[in-house]
Design an enzyme around this catalytic site. Structure first.
Site, PDB file in Angstrom:
ATOM      1  N   SER A  55       0.825  -1.207   0.000  1.00  0.00           N
ATOM      2  CA  SER A  55       0.000   0.000   0.000  1.00  0.00           C
ATOM      3  C   SER A  55       0.859   1.256   0.000  1.00  0.00           C
ATOM      4  O   SER A  55       1.960   1.273   0.538  1.00  0.00           O
ATOM      5  CB  SER A  55      -0.926   0.007   1.214  1.00  0.00           C
ATOM      6  N   GLU A  99       8.119  -8.117   9.012  1.00  0.00           N
ATOM      7  CA  GLU A  99       8.416  -6.894   9.756  1.00  0.00           C
ATOM      8  C   GLU A  99       9.389  -7.201  10.884  1.00  0.00           C
ATOM      9  O   GLU A  99       9.145  -8.072  11.707  1.00  0.00           O
ATOM     10  CB  GLU A  99       7.136  -6.307  10.347  1.00  0.00           C
ATOM     11  N   GLU A 149      -0.675 -14.163  15.127  1.00  0.00           N
ATOM     12  CA  GLU A 149      -1.522 -13.656  16.202  1.00  0.00           C
ATOM     13  C   GLU A 149      -2.678 -14.595  16.530  1.00  0.00           C
ATOM     14  O   GLU A 149      -3.201 -14.574  17.641  1.00  0.00           O
ATOM     15  CB  GLU A 149      -2.070 -12.281  15.863  1.00  0.00           C
ATOM     16  N   CYS A 197       3.643  -9.509   9.837  1.00  0.00           N
ATOM     17  CA  CYS A 197       4.094  -8.352  10.605  1.00  0.00           C
ATOM     18  C   CYS A 197       3.775  -8.483  12.081  1.00  0.00           C
ATOM     19  O   CYS A 197       2.999  -9.345  12.483  1.00  0.00           O
ATOM     20  CB  CYS A 197       3.490  -7.063  10.051  1.00  0.00           C
ATOM     21  N   HIS A 231       5.948   2.677  10.832  1.00  0.00           N
ATOM     22  CA  HIS A 231       4.967   3.223  11.774  1.00  0.00           C
ATOM     23  C   HIS A 231       5.415   4.556  12.363  1.00  0.00           C
ATOM     24  O   HIS A 231       4.670   5.192  13.106  1.00  0.00           O
ATOM     25  CB  HIS A 231       4.697   2.213  12.888  1.00  0.00           C
TER      26      HIS A 231
END
Length: 742
Positions: free
Chosen positions: A422, A654, A594, A632, A683
Site C-alpha cells: 500500500s 516486519e 496472532e 508483521c 509506523h
C-alpha cells in the site's frame, strides 16, 4: 438468594464514530491545541462512563481509557522510559514520541496483545529508574467520582507487565520485586481515594508458562497482603483457562475468569471445588471478542451452575470490550443478520437483562433478547457445497526448480527491492472513495481518479528505482474489509471500528454465511498498473488466515471450514491474476502468528490448518509465477517451521522495531526460500538513514543467503505521508545500490 452484580473490564476508546482517533490525529497534525485535545478526550471519557452507568453496572472501569495504549500508560506511571527518551518531562507528548518515534529517535516496539489484533507498546528496561511518576490512573478515578460513577481502577498487574517488557540486566523476578513497592504506592493512593476494589489484569497467567511464574506471583501478592492492600485486589484473567486452584490460594479479594474462550475448563475447575468461596468470582460470561449476540438462555444456565459454587458472583464480559465496536445504534443492517449481533453497548444490555431477571424477576428485557436470538438462529446460513479435494495444496515443483524459471522470467538484480503493497491514502484518496461510496460521483469519475493515482505512483516507483512495483491499493480502505465487501458471506458495517494500535482503527467484516468468490476482485487495477511499466507489478491479496483472524468469525461452523472456504475464494482470484498476465502475486498473512492459541496443546493443529489453507489458496499457479507473502508485528520463534512450510517463494517480515531480533529465529533452521526482513519502521514518520538500512541488510545477510534476500520496508505505507515515503524509499534504494557495488 445471592444477589448478582454486573461489571466490565474495559470499554472501547475510539468513540462511536472514531472521535478519539480524529482528535489525536488532529493534534499530531497541529490542527488543534493540546487544550482542545484534552477537552475532546475528557468529553469522550465522560460519555463512556455515563453510558456504562446507564446500563446499571455495579462497578465501571477507569484506567482502560488511554491516549494511546494502556501498557504504555503503565510504563510512564512507573517511569519505565526508554533510555533514548529519558531526561524529558513525562507528559502526553513524550508518550506520543515513545509510541511513534520522532526525527531523532525510533519508536518502541509494537507487539500483539496476546492472540488479539490489538497491539501494545513494549516497555523497555535499559537503564531505567522505576518510581511512581505520573499517576494518571488516580486522576481518572477521581474524575469518575466527580461524575457520581461507581468506578474501579484498572491496571495491568506486575507479572504481566514485566513479562511483556524487554531489556535491562535484572532477571524477570528482580524486575517484579523492583515494582512491588511502586504498585503498593499506587494501590494505596487509589484505596485512600475511595476505591472499593482494584482490577489487576494478569492475562499472562493463562499462558503455557504460567506455572513457572507461580512462585513470583505468590511472592508479589503476599507482599500486597502484608502491605494491607491485597483484599482490595481482583486478579482478572482472560482469553484462556487459568490455574484456578493456584489463583484461589492467593490472598486477594476476587478472581476473574473467562468462561467463553476457556474451552470449558474454568467451569470444570469451579465444579471440582477449586474456587475459594471466600472470594468474589468475576465470571466472564459475555463474549468480549466477538460480535454475536449471546445465547442468553444458556448464559442463565451457566450462572445457575456458578451460583452453586460461589457466595458472591459478579457477571461481566470475558475480556475488555476494547476488541469490539461501540454500538449498533448507528448501523442500518438487514434484520436477518442484525438481530444476531451485539457490540459493546449491546453486551452491557445483555448483562443488564440477566441482572434484572435474576435479582428482580424482571424478564421483559431477557425475553426480548431470547426471542431475538432464537429468530436469528432459526435462519439457515449454510447453503453452499465445496469441493476442497479438487484444488492443489502443493506447488508443481520444488522451490529450487521454481526459482530458476521465475528468475528467467523476472530478470531481477542482486538484492531486489520492493514495497509491501500500500501507498499513502491521502485526504484526496479518502474523499474520492467516500464520494463514490455515497454516490456523489459516478463510477467513471472514480475509476479515472484511481487510474491517475496508480499511474502517478508507478512513475514514482520507477523514478526511485524499485525493482518490483505495486499498484498502491488506493481502491482499498482496509486489507480485509476490502475483500469482505466483495466476497459472498461477509457483512461490512458502517461504524464497526475497533482499535488496532494507537490511532489506527480497523473495521473487521463479519462472516455470517458461506464464503464464495463471484467475480474478479483486484484484476482490473493490477492489470492497468502492469500496462504502465516493463517492471513486474505484484498482485496484492490478503490470505485466508488473516481474513479470518481479522474478521468477526461465524461461530456455527468450525474455524477450519470457514478458513478453507476463504482459501478457495482467494485461489480463484490468484488464478484470475495469473491468467491476466501478472507474474508476481502476494498473498499476505500478517495475522498468522496472532491467531496462534495461547496454549501450546492447540498449536500444532492451528498451524497445520493455517499452512493448508495458505497452500490451498496459492498452489494452483504455474512454477514461473512467483508467490510472495508478508507477515508483521510477530514473534516468530514458535512458528518459524510453519512459515517455511507455507512454501512461498518470497516472504517479507516486519522486523525493524525489534531491531533485528527476529534474525535469531533463523539460526536453528536452514531457511532456503526467498525472504525480505523489513529494514525500516513504517509506523514512525522518521526517515531512516542510509547507514541504518545498510546495517540492517548486513546483519540479515549474516544469517540469510544473499541470493535469497530481498530489501523492503517492514509493512505497508498506507499511513505515511507522500514525502515521507518518497524520501525513505529513496534512501532504501540508494543503500541497496551501494551494497550491490561491494
Amino acid at each position: 438468594m445471592t444477589t448478582i452484580k454486573t461489571s466490565n473490564l474495559g470499554f472501547p476508546r475510539l468513540g462511536r464514530k472514531r472521535e478519539w482517533k480524529k482528535a489525536i490525529e488532529s493534534y499530531w497534525a497541529k490542527k488543534i491545541s493540546k487544550e482542545e485535545l484534552d477537552q475532546t478526550l475528557t468529553d469522550l471519557h465522560k460519555e463512556n462512563l455515563l453510558l456504562q452507568k446507564y446500563y446499571h453496572l455495579d462497578s465501571i472501569p477507569v484506567g482502560d481509557f488511554s491516549l494511546y495504549d494502556h501498557i504504555l500508560d503503565t510504563s510512564l506511571l512507573f517511569n519505565i522510559i526508554p533510555e533514548r527518551f529519558q531526561g524529558r518531562t513525562i507528559d502526553d507528548d513524550l508518550l506520543f514520541d515513545i509510541a511513534r518515534g520522532n526525527k531523532d529517535h525510533v519508536a518502541s516496539a509494537l507487539i500483539k496483545w496476546f492472540n488479539t489484533n490489538y497491539h501494545y507498546i513494549v516497555p523497555e528496561w535499559d537503564n531505567v529508574e522505576p518510581k511512581v511518576s505520573r499517576n494518571v490512573l488516580l486522576d481518572r478515578f477521581k474524575y469518575a467520582q466527580s461524575l457520581n460513577v461507581n468506578a474501579h481502577p484498572v491496571i495491568v498487574g506486575p507479572i504481566t507487565f514485566v513479562k511483556l517488557s524487554k531489556g535491562g540486566h535484572q532477571t524477570f523476578e528482580e524486575k517484579v520485586k523492583t515494582l512491588l513497592p511502586l504498585y503498593k504506592e499506587v494501590f494505596e493512593s487509589l484505596i485512600d481515594a475511595g476505591a472499593e476494589y482494584i482490577q489487576v489484569d494478569e492475562p499472562i497467567l493463562v499462558t503455557d508458562d504460567s506455572e513457572s511464574y507461580e512462585n513470583i506471583t505468590r511472592e508479589a501478592y503476599d507482599y500486597f497482603e502484608k502491605a494491607g492492600v491485597a483484599k482490595k485486589l481482583v486478579i482478572q484473567t482472560y482469553f484462556e483457562r487459568a490455574h484456578l486452584k493456584f489463583l484461589s490460594s492467593l490472598p486477594v479479594g476476587g478472581l476473574g475468569l473467562d468462561f467463553v474462550h476457556d474451552n470449558g475448563y474454568n467451569l470444570k475447575q469451579i465444579e471440582a471445588g477449586d474456587f475459594d468461596k471466600s472470594k468474589t468470582l468475576y465470571a466472564g460470561i459475555i463474549d468480549g471478542r466477538n460480535v454475536w449476540a449471546s445465547d442468553i438462555e444458556a448464559k442463565k444456565v451457566l450462572i445457575d451452575k456458578l451460583l452453586a459454587h460461589t457466595n458472591e458472583l459478579v457477571i461481566q464480559p470475558s475480556s475488555s470490550l476494547l476488541h469490539v465496536p461501540v454500538s449498533l445504534d448507528d448501523e442500518t443492517l438487514d434484520t436477518s443478520v442484525g438481530e444476531g449481533l451485539s457490540f459493546a453497548t449491546e453486551k452491557l444490555d445483555e448483562l443488564d437483562a440477566l441482572r434484572r431477571l435474576l435479582n428482580q424477576n424482571d424478564s421483559v428485557k431477557y425475553d426480548k433478547l431470547k426471542a431475538r436470538y432464537e429468530r436469528f438462529q432459526n435462519q439457515s446460513f449454510k447453503n453452499l457445497d465445496y469441493d476442497f479435494e479438487s484444488v492443489r495444496t502443493s506447488r508443481q515443483s520444488p522451490f529450487a526448480q521454481r526459482i530458476e524459471q521465475q528468475q528467467k522470467r523476472l530478470n531481477l538484480p542482486d538484492l531486489p527491492t520492493t514495497t509491501i503493497g500500500s501507498f499513502p491514502q491521502s485526504r484526496e484518496v479518502r474523499k474520492y472513495r467516500a464520494d463514490w461510496k455515497n454516490k456523489r460521483i459516478t463510477d467513471e469519475a472514480y475509476e479515472t481518479f484511481l487510474k491517475n493515482e496508480i499511474a502517478r505512483w508507478i512513475k514514482i516507483q520507477e523514478d526511485i528505482g524499485l525493482d518490483v512495483l505495486v499498484h498502491g491499493e488506493f481502491e482499498r480502505n482496509d486489507m480485509v474489509e476490502f475483500f469482505g465487501e466483495k466476497l459472498q458471506g461477509f457483512l461490512v458495517t458502517k461504524f464497526g471500528w475497533v482499535q488496532s494500535y494507537g490511532s489506527r482503527a480497523v473495521k473487521p467484516p463479519i462472516i455470517y454465511g458461506d464464503v464464495k468468490w463471484t467475480a474478479p476482485l483486484t484484476v482490473d487495477e493490477t492489470v492497468y498498473a502492469q500496462s504502465l511499466t516493463d517492471k513486474p507489478v505484484k498482485g496484492m491479496l490478503t490470505g485466508p488466515v488473516t481474513i479470518l483472524n481479522w474478521s468477526f468469525e461465524r461461530v456455527d461452523l468450525p474455524r477450519k471450514v470457514v478458513q478453507d472456504q476463504i482459501a478457495l475464494a482467494i485461489n480463484e482470484e490468484v488464478l484470475a491474476l495469473e491468467a491476466a498476465g501478472i507474474k508476481v502475486i502476494q498473498v499476505d498473512e500478517p495475522a498468522l502468528r496472532e491467531g496462534l492459541p495461547l496454549r501450546s496443546e492447540y498449536h500444532e493443529q492451528y498451524l497445520k490448518d493455517a499452512v493448508l489453507s495458505f497452500k490451498l489458496a496459492t498452489s494452483s499457479v504455474r512454477d514461473e509465477t512467483q508467490i510472495h507473502t508478508h507477515m508483521c508485528y510477530s514473534q516468530f520463534g514458535q512458528i518459524i517451521h510453519a512459515i517455511h512450510d507455507l512454501d512461498a517463494d518470497v516472504i517479507s517480515i516486519e522486523t525493524s522495531r525489534s531491531h533485528g531480533d527476529l534474525i535469531k529465529d533463523f539460526e536453528d533452521i536452514n531457511y532456503d526460500l526467498g525472504i525480505g526482513l523489513g529494514v525500516y519502521d513504517i509506523h514512525s514518520p522518521r526517515i531512516p538513514t542510509k547507514e541504518e538500512i545498510t546495517t540492517a541488510i548486513n546483519r540479515s545477510l549474516q544469517q540469510i543467503d544473499r541470493s535469497l534476500f530481498w530489501v523492503n520496508p517492514d509493512c505497508g505505507l498506507k499511513t505515511r505521508k507522500e514525502e515521507e515515503v518518497k524520501d525513505a524509499l529513496t534512501v532504501l534504494v540508494n543503500a541497496v545500490k551501494a551494497k550491490r557495488q561491494e
